[in-house]
Design a protein around this motif. Sequence first.
Motif, PDB file in Angstrom:
ATOM      1  N   THR A 333     -65.050  87.723 -17.247  1.00  5.96           N
ATOM      2  CA  THR A 333     -65.339  86.929 -16.050  1.00  5.96           C
ATOM      3  C   THR A 333     -65.111  87.803 -14.821  1.00  5.96           C
ATOM      4  N   PRO A 334     -65.975  87.697 -13.823  1.00  2.45           N
ATOM      5  CA  PRO A 334     -65.843  88.561 -12.649  1.00  2.45           C
ATOM      6  C   PRO A 334     -64.664  88.190 -11.772  1.00  2.45           C
ATOM      7  N   ASP A 335     -64.190  89.172 -11.037  1.00  4.08           N
ATOM      8  CA  ASP A 335     -63.146  88.948 -10.040  1.00  4.08           C
ATOM      9  C   ASP A 335     -63.731  88.067  -8.944  1.00  4.08           C
ATOM     10  N   PRO A 336     -63.075  86.949  -8.599  1.00  4.49           N
ATOM     11  CA  PRO A 336     -63.619  86.062  -7.557  1.00  4.49           C
ATOM     12  C   PRO A 336     -63.875  86.769  -6.237  1.00  4.49           C
ATOM     13  N   ALA A 337     -63.174  87.866  -5.990  1.00  2.00           N
ATOM     14  CA  ALA A 337     -63.358  88.604  -4.733  1.00  2.00           C
ATOM     15  C   ALA A 337     -64.544  89.563  -4.810  1.00  2.00           C
ATOM     16  N   PHE A 338     -65.111  89.722  -6.003  1.00  6.33           N
ATOM     17  CA  PHE A 338     -66.220  90.657  -6.159  1.00  6.33           C
ATOM     18  C   PHE A 338     -67.255  90.072  -7.110  1.00  6.33           C
ATOM     19  N   VAL A 339     -67.868  88.985  -6.681  1.00 10.35           N
ATOM     20  CA  VAL A 339     -68.878  88.310  -7.501  1.00 10.35           C
ATOM     21  C   VAL A 339     -70.278  88.786  -7.128  1.00 10.35           C
TER      22      VAL A 339
END
Length: 380
Positions: A333-339
């Motif tokens: 799952t992607p980092d919410p700060a780097f979607v």
Amino acid sequence: CALAAFKLRRPVRMYLDRKTDMIMAGGRHPMKVKYSVGFKSDGKLTALYIDLRMNAGISPDLSPLMPGSTIGALKKYNWGALAFDIKLCKTNVSSKSAMRAPGDVQGSFIAEVIIEHVASVLAANPNAIRRKNLHSVESLTKFYGDAAGDAPTYSLVDIFDKLASSSEYRSRAEAVEWFNGGSRWKKRGISCVPITYEVSLRPTPGKVSILNDGSIAVEVGGVELGQGLYTKVKQMTAFGLGELCPDADGLLGKVRVIQVDSLSMIQSGFTGGSTTSETSCEAVRQSCAALVERLKPIKEGLEAKSSAAVPWSSLIAQAKMASVNLSAHAFWTPDPAFVKYLNYGAAVSEVEIDVLTGATTILRSDLVYDCGQSLNPAVD
């Protein structure tokens, strides 16, 4: 078919070769656009309003997703103030599907038409208008938000300058003018177009399984459709398991990618958006990391008994006897700060048009793009 069957009162079958089928059913969503644009005498844009109607056809398909990508591509220029009204129109024609930057192509085209219009009114060089209205780092952040990233990653200005200011471009533009002056029925044009493409990362599964003979089966949610996904996934697998094997190059030959279905990879999602390779590879890397953690104690134990490097086949045979789980699954799952992030590119294309028949021929296209750190430069 239905009309012929109704008229003839008998079964009708229609056969189309692929080229004819694509002419009839392929293509992109038609759009009708009205715009109002404000600009200064030096070509600096101040405001843009877009009124867009999209022919979505008889069924929705992926049409509701396209306004976002259309505006996303149009925002490659700093319009100053930007407002738009987009409506999807249900019509009685077949719907166009979404393939290869759906909506982005239209958005970029709309932007270039407006730029050319402004340049024409001002009797200015279109490239000068383009260059003047490329984003600064500050305006890029206002238009794209978090997707804009850090200042060092904004490379569009450098890419555009590299193409538009080259001596070869200027000489080709002069050659185009010379050709048009001596040709009545065929005309040529040359244009330099910048591109900003926004991509979104999404959760992606991956699974790596080591079989008894040492071969490696890999499953990912993405589909190989010519983008080199499977090649990159194989290389990531060999890289991820490389510290366990003295012959990393030989390990690559043991890897095969299995085409999965929606049952074996239940959260696979879709293939698209230019991020399937990187997200699938990261899921595979995480799966390999789990296998390395399980197999490392086995490897260290064998190395303690022998001074020589441990062969891959011996390691797997020993792990099997020790009942080590040789299959690992990961759901990245992607980092919410780097979607989201932006890719940049530009192209110079030279085209010849037959003004009698309308036939067009692309004589040459030069492309420069910044895709960041490539997984496989040869494939990309």
